[in-house]
Design a protein around this motif. Structure first.
Motif, PDB file in Angstrom:
ATOM      1  N   VAL A  39       0.846  -1.203   0.000  1.00  0.00           N
ATOM      2  CA  VAL A  39       0.000   0.000   0.000  1.00  0.00           C
ATOM      3  C   VAL A  39       0.878   1.248   0.000  1.00  0.00           C
ATOM      4  CG1 VAL A  39      -1.658   1.326   1.369  1.00  0.00           C
ATOM      5  CG2 VAL A  39      -1.987  -1.129   1.065  1.00  0.00           C
ATOM      6  N   ALA A  40       1.918   1.243   0.831  1.00  0.00           N
ATOM      7  CA  ALA A  40       2.834   2.392   0.869  1.00  0.00           C
ATOM      8  C   ALA A  40       3.561   2.553  -0.465  1.00  0.00           C
ATOM      9  CB  ALA A  40       3.843   2.219   1.998  1.00  0.00           C
ATOM     10  N   LEU A  43       1.206   4.140  -2.952  1.00  0.00           N
ATOM     11  CA  LEU A  43       1.094   5.582  -2.701  1.00  0.00           C
ATOM     12  C   LEU A  43       2.345   6.320  -3.174  1.00  0.00           C
ATOM     13  CD1 LEU A  43      -0.478   5.563   0.876  1.00  0.00           C
ATOM     14  CD2 LEU A  43      -1.614   6.140  -1.282  1.00  0.00           C
ATOM     15  N   ASP A  44       3.500   5.699  -2.972  1.00  0.00           N
ATOM     16  CA  ASP A  44       4.750   6.315  -3.413  1.00  0.00           C
ATOM     17  C   ASP A  44       4.815   6.420  -4.929  1.00  0.00           C
ATOM     18  OD1 ASP A  44       7.032   7.582  -2.596  1.00  0.00           O
ATOM     19  OD2 ASP A  44       8.090   5.771  -1.994  1.00  0.00           O
ATOM     20  N   LEU A  46       2.246   6.526  -6.966  1.00  0.00           N
ATOM     21  CA  LEU A  46       1.261   7.523  -7.395  1.00  0.00           C
ATOM     22  C   LEU A  46       1.746   8.950  -7.144  1.00  0.00           C
ATOM     23  CD1 LEU A  46      -2.066   5.841  -6.202  1.00  0.00           C
ATOM     24  CD2 LEU A  46      -1.194   6.023  -8.541  1.00  0.00           C
ATOM     25  N   ALA A  47       2.549   9.141  -6.086  1.00  0.00           N
ATOM     26  CA  ALA A  47       3.052  10.475  -5.758  1.00  0.00           C
ATOM     27  C   ALA A  47       4.280  10.846  -6.571  1.00  0.00           C
ATOM     28  CB  ALA A  47       3.390  10.552  -4.272  1.00  0.00           C
ATOM     29  N   ILE A  54       7.798   7.144   1.118  1.00  0.00           N
ATOM     30  CA  ILE A  54       6.545   6.567   1.605  1.00  0.00           C
ATOM     31  C   ILE A  54       6.681   5.053   1.721  1.00  0.00           C
ATOM     32  CG2 ILE A  54       4.065   6.292   1.182  1.00  0.00           C
ATOM     33  CD1 ILE A  54       4.180   8.961  -0.353  1.00  0.00           C
TER      34      ILE A  54
END
Length: 139
Positions: A39-40, A43-44, A46-47, A54
């Motif tokens: 999940v992290a 998110l990383d 996507l960022a 992340i």
């Protein structure tokens, strides 16, 4: 004498029935660690464009949670898991085209070690500290 044997047996049980405490097996803890890290990592990605801060934070946090929830006899599994989870996540990121760009496989491996070492070392250190504390407390 029989009562003393029962008390001794209960003390040796890794997860006494009816008690609140760690309940995950080693496999469950590694899956939890990998899930939090995934999940992290998502998110990383996507960022930004690759696995960085992340993901590293998720790896350490996942290791902490897994270390606290795993039964004591399987705690060493969690100690050795962070580098393996990191390498697996990096390989998936490269296969999806989200890893470090440029160079060949040697460059990618070097990049994994350089950027991933602090996260792997921190997560492993967290697991070792939890293992030592739980071993000293007998939980």
């Amino acid at each position: 004498m029989y009562v003393d044997q029962i008390r001794e047996q209960r003390r040796d049980d890794p997860a006494p029935t009816g008690g609140v405490g760690p309940t995950l097996t080693g496999v469950g803890a590694v899956l939890l660690l990998a899930g939090v890290s995934a999940v992290a990592g998502l998110l990383d990605v996507l960022a930004g464009s690759s696995l960085r801060l992340i993901f590293a934070t998720g790896l350490v946090l996942g290791t902490l949670i897994a270390s606290l929830l795993v039964v004591r006899r399987d705690l060493l599994v969690v100690v050795f898991a962070p580098p393996l989870v990191f390498v697996a996540a990096s390989a998936v990121a490269v296969l999806l085209g989200r890893g470090e760009s440029g160079g060949g496989l040697v460059d990618l491996a070097t990049s994994w070690l350089v950027y991933g070492f602090p996260a792997m070392a921190t997560a492993t250190a967290v697991a070792i500290v939890v293992w030592l504390v739980r071993r000293s407390r007998g939980r």
